[in-house]
Write a protein that holds these residues in place. Structure first.
Motif, short mmCIF file in Angstrom:
data_model
loop_
_atom_site.label_atom_id
_atom_site.label_comp_id
_atom_site.label_asym_id
_atom_site.label_seq_id
_atom_site.Cartn_x
_atom_site.Cartn_y
_atom_site.Cartn_z
N TYR A 68 2.26 8.03 10.78
CA TYR A 68 0.98 7.37 10.50
C TYR A 68 -0.15 8.40 10.48
CZ TYR A 68 -2.76 3.97 10.47
OH TYR A 68 -3.87 3.24 10.11
N ASP A 87 -1.60 1.38 -1.87
CA ASP A 87 -2.58 0.33 -2.12
C ASP A 87 -2.96 -0.38 -0.82
OD1 ASP A 87 -0.77 -1.84 -1.60
OD2 ASP A 87 -0.02 -1.72 -3.65
N SER A 88 -4.04 -1.14 -0.88
CA SER A 88 -4.60 -1.74 0.34
C SER A 88 -3.65 -2.76 0.97
CB SER A 88 -5.95 -2.39 0.03
OG SER A 88 -5.79 -3.35 -1.00
N ARG A 89 -2.87 -3.47 0.15
CA ARG A 89 -1.93 -4.46 0.69
C ARG A 89 -0.90 -3.78 1.59
NH1 ARG A 89 3.08 -5.89 0.04
NH2 ARG A 89 3.40 -4.34 -1.59
N ARG A 121 -1.16 -0.87 3.05
CA ARG A 121 -1.85 -0.33 4.23
C ARG A 121 -2.05 -1.40 5.30
NH1 ARG A 121 -3.89 4.56 4.27
NH2 ARG A 121 -3.83 5.74 2.34
N GLU A 122 -2.43 -2.60 4.86
CA GLU A 122 -2.62 -3.69 5.81
C GLU A 122 -1.32 -4.04 6.52
OE1 GLU A 122 -4.47 -7.04 3.82
OE2 GLU A 122 -6.11 -5.75 3.14
N VAL A 123 -0.23 -4.08 5.76
CA VAL A 123 1.10 -4.37 6.34
C VAL A 123 1.44 -3.33 7.40
CG1 VAL A 123 3.58 -4.47 5.83
CG2 VAL A 123 1.97 -5.62 4.32
N ASN A 131 -0.62 -1.36 9.09
CA ASN A 131 -1.51 -1.48 10.25
C ASN A 131 -1.06 -2.61 11.18
OD1 ASN A 131 -3.16 0.68 9.58
ND2 ASN A 131 -4.54 -0.56 8.34
N ARG A 132 -0.56 -3.70 10.61
CA ARG A 132 -0.05 -4.80 11.44
C ARG A 132 1.22 -4.37 12.16
NH1 ARG A 132 -1.30 -8.25 7.14
NH2 ARG A 132 0.88 -8.38 6.52
#
Length: 199
Positions: free
Chosen positions: A126, A141-143, A145-147, A149-150
């Motif tokens: 990370y 992509d942002s999607r 990245r969000e996954v 981060n969770r």
């Protein structure tokens, strides 16, 4: 007395810097020694981390058939340690070696079973490839990245699967066609074909 207070004998040079500027924030807009020390420590820790991935994977010299096979499919290239080494050398010339390094780090993470080691390696991946502060940040992509981060709240050996697939696809579509037309690939193909015709 703090290190940023002027002692009675010190003459402050005229400059645009405010005294104590930025000393409690993470930005780089001042040249105070605290910031420089932090930068030095950060670079040293990064260099240590990146040393864990060798410059090239151990592998036997590829056969002419193997090298020719790399032009038939990206999967064949990526399944071959020698192929990955040559492709990585090409990516280095394009300043995108971090894509291969990230992919290799994810492959290594998948082999881990120990929870503590998984946590440690996931955090390293990370910091090295996902963090926007990293000079080796990969393009995601942002999607995705969000996954990530969770998932980083409870990392597993498959935390980066979506990101790894996205980078694999990026290398396949973007870098692979240029690799096949590169001097690196063509000269290797020529040299293995030449050496096999001599033997």
């Amino acid at each position: 007395m703090s290190r940023h207070e002027a002692s009675p004998t010190t003459v402050q040079p005229a400059s645009n810097h405010r005294p104590n500027a930025c000393c409690f924030c993470w930005c780089c807009c001042c040249s105070c020694s605290w910031n420089e020390d932090r930068e030095r420590a950060w670079r040293a820790s990064r260099e240590t981390k990146l040393e864990t991935i060798p410059n090239c994977e151990a592998c036997a010299k590829p056969t002419p058939e193997e090298v020719q096979g790399w032009a038939q499919s990206f999967d064949k290239l990526m399944k071959s340690p020698a192929g990955r080494n040559v492709f990585r050398e090409f990516l280095r010339t394009e300043y995108s070696e971090e894509n291969m390094l990230f992919w290799l780090a994810c492959e290594e993470l998948k082999t881990e079973c120990n929870k503590h080691t998984i946590d440690e390696k996931a955090r390293m991946i990370y910091e090295d490839y996902i963090s926007i502060l990293s000079p080796k940040e990969v393009s995601l992509d942002s999607r995705v990245r969000e996954v990530i981060n969770r998932k980083m709240q409870e990392p597993s050996s498959h935390t980066f699967d979506d990101a790894q697939l996205q980078i694999y696809t990026l290398m396949h579509r973007d870098s692979y066609p240029r690799f096949l037309n590169s001097a690196i690939y063509k000269s290797l193909l020529q040299s293995v074909s030449h050496s096999s015709s001599e033997s």
